[in-house]
Write an enzyme that holds these catalytic residues in place. Structure first.
Site, PDB file in Angstrom:
ATOM      1  N   LYS A   1       2.402 -24.799  -7.522  1.00 39.89           N
ATOM      2  CA  LYS A   1       1.081 -24.436  -7.011  1.00 39.89           C
ATOM      3  C   LYS A   1       0.001 -24.884  -7.992  1.00 39.89           C
ATOM      4  CE  LYS A   1       1.078 -19.720  -8.880  1.00 39.89           C
ATOM      5  NZ  LYS A   1      -0.024 -19.912  -9.822  1.00 39.89           N
TER       6      LYS A   1
ATOM      7  N   LYS B   1       2.184 -16.184 -12.332  1.00 38.65           N
ATOM      8  CA  LYS B   1       1.780 -17.380 -13.073  1.00 38.65           C
ATOM      9  C   LYS B   1       0.261 -17.584 -13.012  1.00 38.65           C
ATOM     10  CE  LYS B   1       5.878 -18.652 -14.331  1.00 38.65           C
ATOM     11  NZ  LYS B   1       6.342 -17.259 -14.356  1.00 38.65           N
ATOM     12  N   ASP B   2      -0.250 -18.343 -13.995  1.00 38.35           N
ATOM     13  CA  ASP B   2      -1.681 -18.610 -14.096  1.00 38.35           C
ATOM     14  C   ASP B   2      -2.245 -19.199 -12.806  1.00 38.35           C
ATOM     15  OD1 ASP B   2      -2.464 -18.758 -17.358  1.00 38.35           O
ATOM     16  OD2 ASP B   2      -0.352 -18.961 -16.845  1.00 38.35           O
ATOM     17  N   LYS B   3      -3.532 -18.900 -12.556  1.00 37.54           N
ATOM     18  CA  LYS B   3      -4.221 -19.506 -11.418  1.00 37.54           C
ATOM     19  C   LYS B   3      -4.745 -20.894 -11.783  1.00 37.54           C
ATOM     20  CE  LYS B   3      -8.103 -19.045  -8.232  1.00 37.54           C
ATOM     21  NZ  LYS B   3      -9.194 -18.187  -7.711  1.00 37.54           N
TER      22      LYS B   3
ATOM     23  N   GLN C   1      -5.459 -13.151 -17.898  1.00 38.70           N
ATOM     24  CA  GLN C   1      -5.096 -13.222 -16.485  1.00 38.70           C
ATOM     25  C   GLN C   1      -4.414 -11.956 -15.998  1.00 38.70           C
ATOM     26  OE1 GLN C   1      -3.984 -15.104 -19.035  1.00 38.70           O
ATOM     27  NE2 GLN C   1      -2.142 -16.229 -18.495  1.00 38.70           N
TER      28      GLN C   1
END
Length: 683
Positions: free
Chosen positions: A292, A321-323, A417
């Protein structure tokens, strides 16, 4: 980011920017071989633009657990040894699996799901059932039941069913509406009269797991009449689900003998729970690697769920997970075939996702079930911290920073985050409201909009102004699954305490508890900073340490309180010091840090034991987290941003060079926090 928080190293550092684009921050989950098929060692997930060939091999057997062998059961052959899951020739079975401590995994799961006190009551009930069997108290055996209370969330109930049966294979679980009932399994007791208790326990665990293509073998048995009785028992009790056959095998004395092998029937089974109390319908699980870009994990799941026509709770994953990154992580979705997942691939690419490595799986993934993460990061716009510093050798400063952090590690803070960096309302604020059972406040915090004009924030703004849940529902995009689930319940039950409680219950348990964990993470960050500010890197009396390597950070009996003689002898290092994540079942340091926890929780109107939110089925036992963590497999290089221009040996031109860093971190460690330690600046 973490403005008042501590550093562990003393180098000067440098400045730079990260996440200029998603491709500057690539995260790849390091998979765990036990849970992913066809992998011989822990390694980063395959990253490729192509869908890898499907894996159709049968699911691996679960690792065997060490047990105390029971004496031969009445009615059995006294010369027969305890059984296992040994398979006949040609069956896919892994030898030499690592032993696990008995009940460790299931016990920890039960404590987490039920809370320590209820888990202890369940243990006592299980012992009472066994005692009644030993006394041949038939009336007591058949009538005794134990209630685990109401469990409204479907996925939590499923996890609880599985955890109880895996730890206590001699018990049955059943649901009456949302209430869970536990009682003794008469079929287990009957089989114990035919074979050893170890074989019986292993057989019922095999039966409950329902792994496709898996087999179970009873120990070699030379008594034909006895084998016939066992065949008949399985046929009578589980004939619709299982089939048995006798195979010639070699026993422990290298002599030919005969063993009964059990397998699931090939046809799909359906229907209600059988007499043995086991669900006969098998769910399809499909595993895949999700790539993603510029998407939150939960947002990506919402998009996938909407496209596939399933619930977000049908997806499982091992971590968020990180954006602002390109990330790769394994996922498993229930009730979706590999073919169906392939069909949506092109549509998902238009929404910032790619789906790789699609194959059938055995079961859901669990949060925390990962080896770690691999990071490939580009830091751009390199410069000194101040103009007064500009004459210093920037290349030397970068080298010094890398060397220091590689040797000394970094403070193991939770990254921004975790809390929703830059948002008007951060996730820990919602978590605190939930812990205080201020349900309406939590809903209004959840729907607080950002200062942007887009459909999502316009819908949130409209709801806060009007409390018109139905109108807000119509304004939201389809992929905002959490918001829609909450609004549907609010439309039905109203925006009052009861309605908001039911609204929170309407979203999956993993999403509800996410907010509470964010609050617990914030407290841990503050505690770590306080601990390092008052005591530094010295291990002092009252600190908590783990003295053994690779221990579970959930076990109280593995946490040791440092004594005064141990402090004087410098017995422990700062790398062994842990701090508690707040919860109802953890111990606190007995020094000033413990007092700090009490005062900090009191400030938020939380008592030390108030980490169960019964109306929301939230149970927070707590755990322990090391103060410091180390970086692994660190490598880096410098690259000129202008084509054809090289990098001079002794001097770098500011902003003309980018730093490329590659490293691995353990689960629940944040690359942004590690970079903060390297660069000595907030990112």
């Amino acid at each position: 980011m973490l403005p008042s928080f501590s550093y562990v190293t003393r180098h000067t550092g440098f400045r730079g920017t990260i996440k200029n684009s998603p491709s500057d921050f690539v995260v790849t989950e390091i998979e765990v071989p036990e849970h992913l098929q066809g992998v011989s060692r822990a390694e980063p997930l395959q990253r490729t633009g192509e869908v890898l060939p499907e894996r159709s091999s049968p699911c691996p057997q679960q690792p065997k657990k060490r047990r105390v062998e029971a004496p031969p059961a009445a009615g059995g052959d006294p010369g027969r040894a305890g059984g296992g899951c040994s398979a006949p020739p040609g069956t896919n079975h892994r030898e030499s699996e690592p032993d696990l401590k008995p009940g460790l995994k299931e016990g920890g799961m039960l404590d987490s799901l039920l809370g320590k006190s209820m888990s202890e009551l369940l243990n006592k009930f299980a012992c009472d059932v066994k005692d009644a069997w030993d006394l041949e108290n038939n009336a007591d055996c058949s009538s005794r039941e134990f209630s685990l209370g109401p469990v409204p969330d479907k996925k939590t109930r499923a996890d609880l069913h599985s955890a109880v049966r895996q730890k206590f294979p001699f018990l049955l679980t059943a649901s009456k509406d949302s209430e869970m009932i536990v009682k003794g399994n008469a079929d287990y007791r009957e089989l114990c009269r035919l074979v050893t208790e170890k074989e019986t326990s292993d057989f019922f665990k095999f039966l409950d797991a329902k792994l496709e293509n898996a087999t179970f073998s009873f120990e070699p048995d030379g008594n034909k009449e006895h084998r016939k009785i066992v065949h008949h028992f399985i046929s009578r009790k589980f004939g619709k689900l299982l089939e048995t056959k006798s195979f010639t095998v070699t026993d422990v004395n290298d002599q030919p003998n005969v063993s009964i092998v059990v397998r699931f029937r090939e046809k799909r089974w359906s229907g209600k729970r059988s007499a043995g109390g086991f669900q006969e319908k098998q769910d399809v699980y499909t595993a895949f690697t999700l790539q993603k870009e510029n998407l939150e994990t939960l947002e990506a799941i919402g998009l996938l769920a909407a496209e596939l026509g399933v619930l977000p709770s049908d997806f499982s994953y091992t971590g968020i997970k990180d954006k602002k990154a390109i990330t790769y992580q394994p996922m498993v979705v229930k009730k979706v075939t590999p073919e169906r997942l392939k069909e949506i691939g092109n549509k998902m690419e238009n929404k910032g996702m790619k789906i790789h490595n699609i194959h059938l799986a055995c079961q859901h993934l669990k949060l925390g079930q990962l080896k770690g993460n691999h990071f490939d990061i580009v830091v751009r716009d390199l410069k000194h911290h101040s103009h007064d510093d500009s004459s210093a050798d920037l290349k030397k400063r970068i080298s010094e920073a890398m060397e220091n952090v590689e040797i000394k590690g970094f403070v193991n803070y939770y990254g921004p985050q975790r809390f929703g960096q830059g948002q008007n309302v951060q996730t820990d604020q919602i978590g605190l409201a939930l812990l205080n059972e201020k349900m309406v406040k939590a809903v209004k915090l959840f729907f607080t909009p950002e200062d942007t004009d887009d459909p999502v924030n316009n819908a949130k703004r409209y709801f806060l102004q009007t409390e018109d849940a139905k109108g807000a529902l119509g304004m939201l995009p389809e992929f905002k699954v959490r918001e829609k689930m909450l609004l549907r319940a609010l439309h039905r039950y109203g925006v009052n305490h009861e309605g908001c409680t039911k609204g929170w219950l309407n979203i999956p348990h993993s999403m509800r508890i996410f907010y509470v964990h964010a609050y617990c993470s914030k407290i841990w960050n503050e505690a770590a900073s306080y601990r390092l500010q008052i005591y530094g890197s010295k291990v002092v009396e009252g600190d908590l340490v783990f003295s053994e390597q690779d221990e579970s950070y959930f076990l109280n009996d593995k946490v040791h309180v440092v004594t005064a003689p141990e402090e004087s002898a410098n017995k422990y290092s700062i790398n062994q010091v842990v701090l508690p994540m707040v919860g109802h079942s953890i111990k606190y340091p007995s020094n000033k840090v413990g007092q700090w926890y009490r005062e900090r929780l009191s400030k938020d109107e939380l008592q030390m034991c108030k980490f169960r939110v019964s109306p929301l089925q939230l149970n927070i036992p707590g755990c322990y987290r090391p103060i410091l963590k180390n970086i692994q497999n660190l490598s880096y290089f410098l690259q000129s941003n202008e084509e054809g221009i090289g990098i001079e040996d002794n001097h770098l031109t500011e902003s003309k060079v980018s730093l490329h860093i590659s490293f691995d971190l353990d689960p629940s460690c944040y690359a942004t926090v590690c970079l903060r330690e390297i660069m000595k600046c907030d990112l």
